[in-house]
Design a protein around this motif. Structure first.
Motif, PDB file in Angstrom:
ATOM      1  N   LEU A   1      19.860  37.303  43.221  1.00  0.00           N
ATOM      2  CA  LEU A   1      20.655  38.076  43.323  1.00  0.00           C
ATOM      3  C   LEU A   1      21.901  37.916  43.611  1.00  0.00           C
ATOM      4  N   GLY A   2      22.485  39.016  43.117  1.00  0.00           N
ATOM      5  CA  GLY A   2      24.259  39.114  42.907  1.00  0.00           C
ATOM      6  C   GLY A   2      24.649  39.944  44.031  1.00  0.00           C
ATOM      7  N   TYR A   3      26.138  39.430  44.904  1.00  0.00           N
ATOM      8  CA  TYR A   3      26.381  39.576  46.157  1.00  0.00           C
ATOM      9  C   TYR A   3      27.911  39.511  46.320  1.00  0.00           C
ATOM     10  N   ALA A   4      28.503  39.832  46.960  1.00  0.00           N
ATOM     11  CA  ALA A   4      29.821  39.709  47.275  1.00  0.00           C
ATOM     12  C   ALA A   4      29.482  38.765  48.779  1.00  0.00           C
ATOM     13  N   GLU A   5      30.299  37.381  48.066  1.00  0.00           N
ATOM     14  CA  GLU A   5      30.697  36.433  49.003  1.00  0.00           C
ATOM     15  C   GLU A   5      31.803  35.911  49.580  1.00  0.00           C
TER      16      GLU A   5
ATOM     17  N   HIS B   1      37.889  32.284  51.099  1.00  0.00           N
ATOM     18  CA  HIS B   1      37.249  33.009  49.815  1.00  0.00           C
ATOM     19  C   HIS B   1      36.845  34.417  49.056  1.00  0.00           C
ATOM     20  N   HIS B   2      36.866  34.885  48.166  1.00  0.00           N
ATOM     21  CA  HIS B   2      36.014  36.015  47.735  1.00  0.00           C
ATOM     22  C   HIS B   2      35.508  35.677  46.211  1.00  0.00           C
ATOM     23  N   TYR B   3      34.144  35.743  46.869  1.00  0.00           N
ATOM     24  CA  TYR B   3      33.889  35.771  45.163  1.00  0.00           C
ATOM     25  C   TYR B   3      33.053  36.614  44.772  1.00  0.00           C
ATOM     26  N   ASN B   4      32.469  37.024  43.093  1.00  0.00           N
ATOM     27  CA  ASN B   4      31.577  37.577  43.362  1.00  0.00           C
ATOM     28  C   ASN B   4      30.328  36.680  42.567  1.00  0.00           C
TER      29      ASN B   4
ATOM     30  N   ARG C   1      41.484  42.052  42.237  1.00  0.00           N
ATOM     31  CA  ARG C   1      42.061  42.282  43.699  1.00  0.00           C
ATOM     32  C   ARG C   1      41.253  42.143  44.144  1.00  0.00           C
ATOM     33  N   TYR C   2      40.117  42.108  44.342  1.00  0.00           N
ATOM     34  CA  TYR C   2      39.403  41.571  45.780  1.00  0.00           C
ATOM     35  C   TYR C   2      38.368  40.277  45.312  1.00  0.00           C
ATOM     36  N   PHE C   3      38.358  39.607  44.004  1.00  0.00           N
ATOM     37  CA  PHE C   3      38.336  38.352  43.783  1.00  0.00           C
ATOM     38  C   PHE C   3      39.154  37.070  43.891  1.00  0.00           C
ATOM     39  N   GLU C   4      37.974  36.159  43.184  1.00  0.00           N
ATOM     40  CA  GLU C   4      38.673  34.892  42.897  1.00  0.00           C
ATOM     41  C   GLU C   4      37.509  34.201  41.976  1.00  0.00           C
TER      42      GLU C   4
END
Length: 321
Positions: A94-98, A104-107, A145-148
């Motif tokens: 399952l893929g999601y924005a974490e 911290h922001h990850y895909n 911009r939104y992910f590291e």
């Protein structure tokens, strides 16, 4: 005894910006229900499967951005998917924005086993797109911009009768992704993607979007002697066409199953894991054939470094008479 796992790419049609997590999860459960009826034991959902592909919009307010992120997993909305997985004995990706506890922001993708337990986590390494608003584009691609960039590397997990690895979207274009996992014996590499049918960075004929998707998946399955399950978000999502084309490629590089629609669709194949060994023991027997003393440039350098200016004169072999 032959090792055979029936697996599926669970392609999802478009997800509207206003569509709820609960609605997305209900769609996934319906595909899992179909998967159960077809004997599937493992299935792969797309990248960012709980929301629309929000990096297409420039947002200045991070409170708004973070409405697309999950702070824990499973959440209240996704728990029914985990419960059904345990009830029906089906593992999933399952893929999601974490959004982590420390901000911290990850895909991200997770690997959930057939008992509904999270056994692995991967964070997308190769982030495409750009980091600042570019108003000349018809839509944005603001993953930078939104992910590291992911900080977990490319681990693998021995679970559900196989050695599993994970990747996300743009990772599939980079050979280092697959080789890092295949050096750990990966037999099944799962990846979800959200790929628009138009490249807004440069002109590219639309047919090449699907062609390149198939090309990198098939070549990587062959060069690493593994199965690759590549699962798309498809259709017209908030005015943007998504390529779809979910597929399963076997270690020979051949496609053994492929989506026929741009909607929610289950793409099923039997993964005959004994086929993995042929390549790993012959053509791609790494221990026997790899020459790592010549590969240092791959990890010591990022951008291109050109040779010195000026044409190389070469040796005058014609004067040897």
């Amino acid at each position: 005894m032959a090792r055979i796992i029936t697996a599926a790419a669970a392609q999802m049609g478009p997800i509207a910006r206003a569509e709820s997590r609960t609605s997305c999860v209900n769609r996934m459960i319906e595909m899992m229900r179909e998967a159960k009826s077809r004997g599937v034991r493992y299935m792969v959902f797309p990248e960012l499967a709980l929301t629309t592909f929000f990096p297409r919009w420039y947002m200045e307010d991070w409170k708004e951005v973070e409405t697309f992120f999950e702070r824990t997993m499973p959440t209240k909305e996704t728990l029914p998917l985990f419960e059904k997985a345990a009830e029906w004995g089906i593992g999933f990706y399952l893929g999601y924005a974490e959004l982590t506890e420390d901000g911290h922001h990850y895909n991200t993708s997770i690997l959930v086993n057939d008992k509904g337990r999270i056994v692995g986590k991967y964070r997308k390494v190769h982030l495409p797109g750009h980091s600042e608003h570019e108003p000349h584009r018809p839509w944005q691609h603001l993953e930078k911009r939104y992910f590291e960039p992911g900080d977990l590397g490319f681990p693998v997990w021995r679970t559900m009768g196989a050695i599993h690895g994970m990747a996300i979207c743009n990772d599939r274009r980079w050979p280092e992704t697959y080789r890092s996992m295949s050096l750990q014996g990966a037999e099944i590499i799962s990846l979800g993607y959200n790929t628009p049918d138009e490249n807004t960075s440069a002109f590219e004929p639309k047919h090449l979007r699907n062609f390149h998707n198939d090309l990198v998946v098939q070549a990587s399955a062959y060069q690493n002697s593994c199965y690759v399950i590549a699962t798309a978000k498809a259709g017209i999502e908030e005015g943007v066409g998504m390529i779809g084309g979910s597929l399963i490629a076997q270690p020979s590089g051949e496609i053994v199953a492929k989506a026929q629609t741009l909607e929610d669709e289950l793409v099923v194949a039997d993964l005959r894991l004994d086929l993995v060994q042929m390549g790993k023991e012959t053509v791609f027997n790494f221990a026997k054939h790899r020459r790592i003393e010549h590969y240092g440039r791959i990890t010591s350098q990022t951008g291109v470094e050109l040779p010195p200016a000026g044409e190389v004169e070469g040796e005058d072999v014609l004067s040897r008479k």
